[in-house]
Design a protein around this motif. Sequence first.
Motif, mmCIF file in Angstrom:
data_model
loop_
_atom_site.group_PDB
_atom_site.id
_atom_site.type_symbol
_atom_site.label_atom_id
_atom_site.label_comp_id
_atom_site.label_asym_id
_atom_site.label_seq_id
_atom_site.Cartn_x
_atom_site.Cartn_y
_atom_site.Cartn_z
ATOM 1 N N LEU A 74 0.885 -1.222 -0.070
ATOM 2 C CA LEU A 74 0.063 0.016 0.076
ATOM 3 C C LEU A 74 0.908 1.003 0.048
ATOM 4 N N ALA A 75 2.109 1.176 0.351
ATOM 5 C CA ALA A 75 3.009 2.125 0.685
ATOM 6 C C ALA A 75 4.255 2.332 -0.446
ATOM 7 N N GLU A 76 4.202 3.260 -1.186
ATOM 8 C CA GLU A 76 4.845 3.662 -2.405
ATOM 9 C C GLU A 76 6.433 3.523 -1.708
ATOM 10 N N PRO A 77 6.789 4.159 -0.583
ATOM 11 C CA PRO A 77 8.093 4.291 -0.162
ATOM 12 C C PRO A 77 8.757 2.807 -0.071
ATOM 13 N N MET A 78 7.661 2.169 0.508
ATOM 14 C CA MET A 78 8.272 0.551 0.505
ATOM 15 C C MET A 78 8.785 -0.221 -0.693
ATOM 16 N N LEU A 79 7.886 0.051 -1.593
ATOM 17 C CA LEU A 79 8.254 -0.269 -3.158
ATOM 18 C C LEU A 79 9.536 0.188 -3.495
ATOM 19 N N LYS A 80 9.684 1.371 -3.394
ATOM 20 C CA LYS A 80 11.150 2.114 -3.752
ATOM 21 C C LYS A 80 12.254 1.370 -3.311
ATOM 22 N N LYS A 81 12.173 0.691 -1.731
ATOM 23 C CA LYS A 81 13.047 0.023 -1.242
ATOM 24 C C LYS A 81 13.113 -1.437 -2.087
ATOM 25 N N MET A 82 12.005 -1.931 -2.286
ATOM 26 C CA MET A 82 11.890 -3.301 -2.862
ATOM 27 C C MET A 82 12.754 -3.225 -4.309
ATOM 28 N N ARG A 83 12.483 -2.155 -4.855
ATOM 29 C CA ARG A 83 13.421 -2.057 -6.199
ATOM 30 C C ARG A 83 14.719 -2.176 -6.196
ATOM 31 N N LYS A 84 15.361 -1.858 -5.011
ATOM 32 C CA LYS A 84 16.852 -2.123 -4.888
ATOM 33 C C LYS A 84 17.175 -3.422 -4.640
#
Length: 277
Positions: A74-84
Amino acid sequence: MLDRAAIRRSFAAAADQYDAFAFLQREVGTRMLERLDYILAEPKVILDLGAGTGEHTAALAKRYPRALTYGLDLAEPMLKKMRKRSSWRRPLRPVCADLQALPFADNSVDLIFSSLAMQWCEELEKAFTEFRRVLRPGGFILFSTFGPDTLTELRQSWAAVDTKEHVHNFIDMHIVGDAMLQAGLAEPVMDVENLTLTYNKVHDLMRELKGIGAHNVAHDRPRGLTGRQRLQAFEQAYEKFRCDGVLPASYEVVYGHAWAPVDEQTVSVSIESLKRT
């Protein structure tokens, strides 16, 4: 009812420090991954719901290197971490959405994996109906969530101070099982495991909960800052649980899995048949 916007804000704010505090989340997710050893399946499309920073999404991609692996949060900042964590060898596909309204086509997913995210879902039957919709016949769901004995010390300590709701209300395992059956999922199996973390000070527990974004997000939650006097009373109440020099925090971890029926007829299972160990 839960405040979905507050859930999003809370986990978005915790994204940068989440991995440093998510000791329990990491352990439960690892135990869930081990359960896949006993399921003979080779999923082609995997959906990790409530994926957070993608630690377990990446583990799923490693386990099933030929599968398309999506991590939904639900949280976009979490997904930014995932992309790494993504790489050309094991690409992760982040999706920002609510697990109660999945942006996936019918019959398009083979495995739904969800570790400690279902407790943020107030409409369980609606969520399981969505899971049933996107699962292919013969696909399966593996999940964990928290039961009502979770953070009982925290709940009791706040209850000694006031009558407001400070701790999330976690749902009983049998209600979760009923929701799976009502959604048409087949052969549900559930069990429960009790874990305890310990802390030197209650402040350490509160700091950890804040670090992973696990705030009380009920619509009728207390608003504003907690006064020093009430906070001290809460801390004194929690001290009654101190044992062997440390303060405990109890977690009732509920595990479940079920299958999408291979035909149009839903398999009927009584709630008494759900496994509990």
